[in-house]
Design an enzyme around this catalytic site. Structure first.
Site, PDB file in Angstrom:
ATOM      1  N   LYS A  78       0.843  -1.197   0.000  1.00 40.15           N
ATOM      2  CA  LYS A  78       0.000   0.000   0.000  1.00 40.15           C
ATOM      3  C   LYS A  78       0.877   1.246   0.000  1.00 40.15           C
ATOM      4  CE  LYS A  78      -3.984   2.028   2.471  1.00 40.15           C
ATOM      5  NZ  LYS A  78      -4.854   1.938   3.651  1.00 40.15           N
ATOM      6  N   SER A 153      -9.842   2.062   2.775  1.00 41.34           N
ATOM      7  CA  SER A 153      -8.944   2.821   1.945  1.00 41.34           C
ATOM      8  C   SER A 153      -7.917   1.989   1.170  1.00 41.34           C
ATOM      9  CB  SER A 153      -8.191   3.828   2.817  1.00 41.34           C
ATOM     10  OG  SER A 153      -7.330   3.158   3.719  1.00 41.34           O
ATOM     11  N   SER A 177     -10.089  -0.398   6.874  1.00 36.92           N
ATOM     12  CA  SER A 177      -9.464  -0.178   5.574  1.00 36.92           C
ATOM     13  C   SER A 177      -8.818  -1.401   4.938  1.00 36.92           C
ATOM     14  CB  SER A 177      -8.417   0.937   5.663  1.00 36.92           C
ATOM     15  OG  SER A 177      -9.056   2.190   5.686  1.00 36.92           O
TER      16      SER A 177
END
Lengths: 482, 476
Positions: A78, A153, A177
């Site tokens: 990420k 997210s 997330s």
């Protein structure tokens, strides 16, 4: 097709010499490059770097000098986890060109084990969002239906794994997330206990809630990656050193005698198809020997306000450093210091980030602190107590991950409140610091994945992974059309 | 109407740890700009602070020496504000749970002793330094982050200080205590000690406080004293003229010797303090505190009392000698050589201190304790007179030489040979018949003149007592 394989399967191929790390890496890179224009899972593909790392791994293998049993396996990271020398944007315009001069501890551990970094995945700006729509680099798309959001997210990581653009990925989870996008994209996603993985190098959103975890297409693979990055870190005073007892070889998937709590509050306002899918899995878990019992987490209704007060308060302070002075975006043509701050932050941050900074700044302001922030801290204590009481009676708690399956891109982005409320089933685990996992539990009529969440007590990752493995056995993997 | 000032001081003391409070960077002063930095103190995205235990230990030492209670539970908080020299845009400090609470410092102004209360001592990180280009054509500012993250102990006093002299004495004693503990260099010019003043006036003899004003930007204890005096006058004039005092922050202008307004209450920051989520609370057990207490050095007040009791020194001598730890150590090293304690004190206070800018630097002085002790022994055994000893000391201070060698080289050994002295006396008496006649006619003064002449003839080497005796004998 190597990209269809799990990490465990790829390890076998590497060990037997049937595939090299270079071959595996190249296949994933090629697939990622061809799918990315449609899915926007990656912000940065590390093509050249990954191939170089893979060649180095193959050379180590030849010499018999492997760094670990996983040497040569690729994965995605990420884009809020600092990768030295590799751009780390946090999905934000303010860090659009930021190349960190240092490594996050989790990334360092992966490198030390010989993992190869395929690229940096798309995300909501500074992890603020539930759809990946707030990314400065445009939204990621759900591979099951590209008109729908992948969740967020960590949407890019979930998409990359679901669409076989990576066999596994790191994500971060502040209020769901990892688990929510895992549910929307039909993959496994685990958020460990707060402190299990070092946050050093994870760009902070809400420090007391953020935790790094893993995505994969199987429970074993998710556990494998988590096992590599777990552990205490002298650079993170909030990390806790606990031995890893959940390596794939240690997981049995045995739920015989496991006590599973089913909180009624987590089934209210949930779409029927999602609710039914989870209840069906619960029956199957019972058939496998688990005992389910209704429990109550009665302060759940306070979780949304408590979470959004604490998370935004911490964020308002964490994001204050992006001022255009030392790194990151700096607005051009400014006349004075105040002007530099205003313009840089106005142009550098997106709307949702600004909204949360303003919310957090307000709740910490003199005269409002007691009514908002302090009250939220008290509410958090009550929510923690709910879980303590529950875990005195049960080993794990099973709930849906989301109230619906993946919704359409643009559907909720203009209504922040509705968006915030959709986090209701995942944020309590962050407030309590307990581990939670999302595991696929079938699809709805439209073929969209449904996720099942299992929460455990602090450092009981092994229990929830075993339970997830039992669910996985009866659900089977999901494969998107793309 | 008569007014009296109410003063409280906020002192920031840089703790002299080897590394910064939340990262491993060196704290060395005067290194090249921005060479002592790392991702943590530069506040790069994703970094985390880790508390330096040495900073904690030194703060506890300071707290114990200030008679504070050490908190077994304390925590860090974020103080949020934007400034280019504050890379995270928040300072990690302690808000409602400081590491040390309460305490006092005893001060003396004139003969009056007084206790100044300490409200709290807390730990925090220092900010960087902004440097504004002095080239008027170039509107540029630079930031040096070497100082960012150097540990600070902020020590807040109660509003117990009633004059500029008391403030000065408080600062002196605070500095002495910190230097005894060796936890800080306390150099105000280098910024390792900084002091802000809170001052208000109230009608004499009444209780309620007046409106307070904060004064910053003093770079010496003297400047603090002057700023307080200026502010007392300014506020007195304002109040007497029926004006109201505004709540504001004022800066001291050293060139003009006055304070001027920097910002008013309306412009004051809202720091939005909240608990630092990256650092767990600091839990300290009593055993840890006790262990630190047991290793505390003797503090100035204790040492002063001991000097009076053990060496029979007058309280004034003891106070002067113990005002600096190196000086007190020096004194004791001299006394340990068997020298008379009062004599040693006199020599140090008169001869040595006159030649030393700062008693803290006595270790670098040319005359070290063993040398001073041998000099004093040369007086005791009659080798040289006290007067000659001063000349020898002068030479020692200049060259770092050994007293016995200097005495030998320069032929300064005292003449105690009776016949040698008699010879000189005879010569002087023969050469000064008028003085001899004066003395004999009852003018006692003439004797002093004759003694002086004999000493002069012997170039100071004749034993003065013997000169006196021989003269008297020959004149009677």
């Amino acid at each position: 097709m190597l990209t269809a394989k799990t990490l465990t399967e790829l390890t076998t191929l590497l060990d037997s010499g049937e595939a090299s790390s270079a071959q595996i890496t190249k296949e994933f890179l090629d697939r990622a490059a061809s799918l990315n224009p449609r899915l926007n899972a990656y912000i940065t593909l590390n093509g050249e770097g990954a191939l170089k790392e893979a060649a180095a791994s193959d050379a180590r293998r030849k010499k018999g000098a492997l760094l670990s049993r996983h040497d040569g396996l690729p994965l995605a990271i990420k884009d809020n986890i600092c990768t030295g020398g590799l751009r780390t944007t946090c999905g934000s315009g303010i860090l659009r060109d930021f190349v960190p001069p240092y490594d996050a501890t989790s990334y360092e551990k992966l490198k030390a084990a010989g993992f190869i970094t395929l690229g940096k995945t798309n995300m909501d700006e500074f992890a603020m969002g539930s759809t990946t729509e707030t990314s400065f680099f445009g939204p990621a798309k759900n591979p099951f239906d590209t008109t729908r959001v992948p969740g967020g997210s960590s949407g890019g990581s979930a998409v990359a794994v679901a669409a076989a653009m990576a066999p596994a990925a790191l994500g971060s989870d502040t209020g769901g997330s990892i688990r929510q996008p895992a549910a929307f994209c039909g993959v496994v996603g685990i958020k460990p206990t707060y402190g299990r993985v070092s946050r050093y190098g994870l760009v902070a959103f809400a420090s007391s809630l953020d935790q790094i975890g893993s995505f994969a297409r199987s429970v074993d693979d998710a556990a494998l990656v988590l096992g590599v990055i777990a552990g205490g870190d002298r650079r993170d005073a909030t990390s806790i050193d606990r031995p890893v007892d959940f390596r794939p070889s240690e997981l049995t998937g045995d739920v015989e005698g496991m006590r599973i709590g089913v909180p009624e509050e987590y089934f209210q306002g949930v779409a029927d198809e999602v609710k039914d899918a989870v209840l069906e899995k619960l029956k199957q878990l019972e058939a496998a020997g688990a005992r389910t019992e209704p429990i109550s987490l009665r302060r759940t209704e306070y979780a949304i306000p408590v979470y959004y007060l604490i998370a935004t308060a911490e964020a308002s302070s964490n994001l204050a450093r992006y001022d255009g002075i030392r790194y990151g975006y700096r607005a051009p043509d400014v006349k004075a210091l105040e002007d530099l701050y205003r313009k840089t932050r106005n142009e550098g941050f997106g709307k949702e980030v600004k909204r949360r900074i303003i919310l957090g700044t307000f709740s910490l302001s003199s005269g409002y602190y007691d009514a908002y922030y302090l009250k939220a801290l008290k509410g958090r204590t009550l929510i923690i107590r709910d879980f303590q009481e529950a875990f005195a009676k049960v080993d794990a708690i099973v709930t849906p991950v989301t109230t619906t399956t993946a919704f359409r891109i643009g559907e909720k982005i203009s209504n922040p409140l509705e968006m915030y409320v959709s986090d209701i089933l995942t944020i309590s685990a962050n407030l309590a610091g307990i581990p939670g996992i999302s595991v696929p539990a079938g699809t709805d009529r439209a073929g969209l994945p449904i996720g099942l969440q299992i929460m455990g007590n602090h450092f009981q990752e092994r229990k929830i992974l075993d339970c997830a493995k039992a669910v996985e056995r009866v659900s089977g993997p999901l494969t998107p059309a793309v | 109407m008569e007014f009296e000032p109410v003063i409280g001081l906020e002192v920031h003391v840089q703790l002299n740890t080897a590394t910064k409070i939340f990262c491993g960077c060196s704290t060395r002063f005067k290194a090249d700009a921005n060479t002592q930095t790392c991702p943590v103190c530069l506040g790069l995205p994703g970094v985390l602070p880790v508390l330096n235990e040495e900073a904690l230990r030194k703060a506890i030492m300071a707290g114990l020496a200030l008679n504070s209670t050490i908190a077994t539970y304390s925590k860090f908080d974020r103080k949020n504000y934007f400034y280019p020299d504050l890379p995270k845009a928040y300072q990690i400090s302690q808000y409602d749970k400081p590491i040390c609470l309460g305490g006092f410092i005893e001060i003396k102004t004139g003969d009056a002793a007084k206790k100044i209360g300490i409200t709290r001592l807390h730990l925090e990180e220092d900010a960087g330094k902004s440097i504004h280009s002095e080239d008027p054509g170039k509107k540029v500012s630079y930031v040096n982050f070497n100082r960012t993250g150097v540990p600070l102990a902020e020590i807040v006093s109660e509003p117990d200080i009633a004059s500029s002299d008391e403030a000065y004495a408080y600062l002196q004693n605070l500095k002495t205590i910190m230097k005894y503990l060796e936890v800080s260099d306390c150099n105000m010019e280098e910024g390792s000690l900084r002091c802000d003043v809170n001052i208000s006036l109230r009608e004499k003899g009444t209780r309620p406080f007046g409106q307070k004003v904060e004064i910053k930007n003093m770079n010496s204890f003297r400047a603090v004293k002057m700023a307080i005096e200026f502010e007392i006058q300014r506020q007195t004039r304002a109040l007497s003229g029926g004006e109201r005092i505004l709540q504001e922050t004022r800066l001291w202008d050293a060139n003009r010797s006055e304070t001027f307004s920097m910002r008013s209450k309306e412009e004051a920051h809202d720091y939005r303090y909240f608990p630092e989520p990256d650092l767990p609370p600091v839990m300290i057990d009593q055993a840890y505190i006790d262990a630190i207490r047991s290793r505390l050095p003797e503090l100035p007040a204790q040492r002063q009392a001991r000097f009076v009791a053990e060496y029979g020194l007058p309280p004034y001598d003891a106070e002067v000698l113990t005002a600096s730890r190196p000086m007190a150590d020096y004194y004791e090293a001299v006394v340990k050589e068997g020298v008379n304690p009062k004599k040693a004190s006199n020599w140090i206070m008169v001869e040595l201190m006159a030649r030393l800018d700062d008693p803290e630097n006595v270790q670098a002085f040319n005359v070290q304790p063993l040398q001073l002790a041998s000099l004093l022994r040369l007086i005791d055994d009659g080798t040289i007179s006290g007067k000659i000893a001063k000349t020898v000391f002068e030479e020692m201070a200049r060259t770092g030489g050994d007293p016995a060698s200097i005495v030998k080289e320069k032929g300064l050994v005292q003449v105690t040979d009776t016949s040698a002295i008699e010879e000189v006396v005879d010569r002087v008496l023969a050469g000064n018949p008028q003085s001899v006649a004066d003395f004999r006619s009852g003018k006692g003064k003439a004797l002093g003149f004759l003694v002086g002449q004999v000493m002069k003839e012997s170039r100071g080497k004749a034993n003065p007592q013997m000169v006196n005796e021989i003269l008297m004998k020959k004149l009677s």
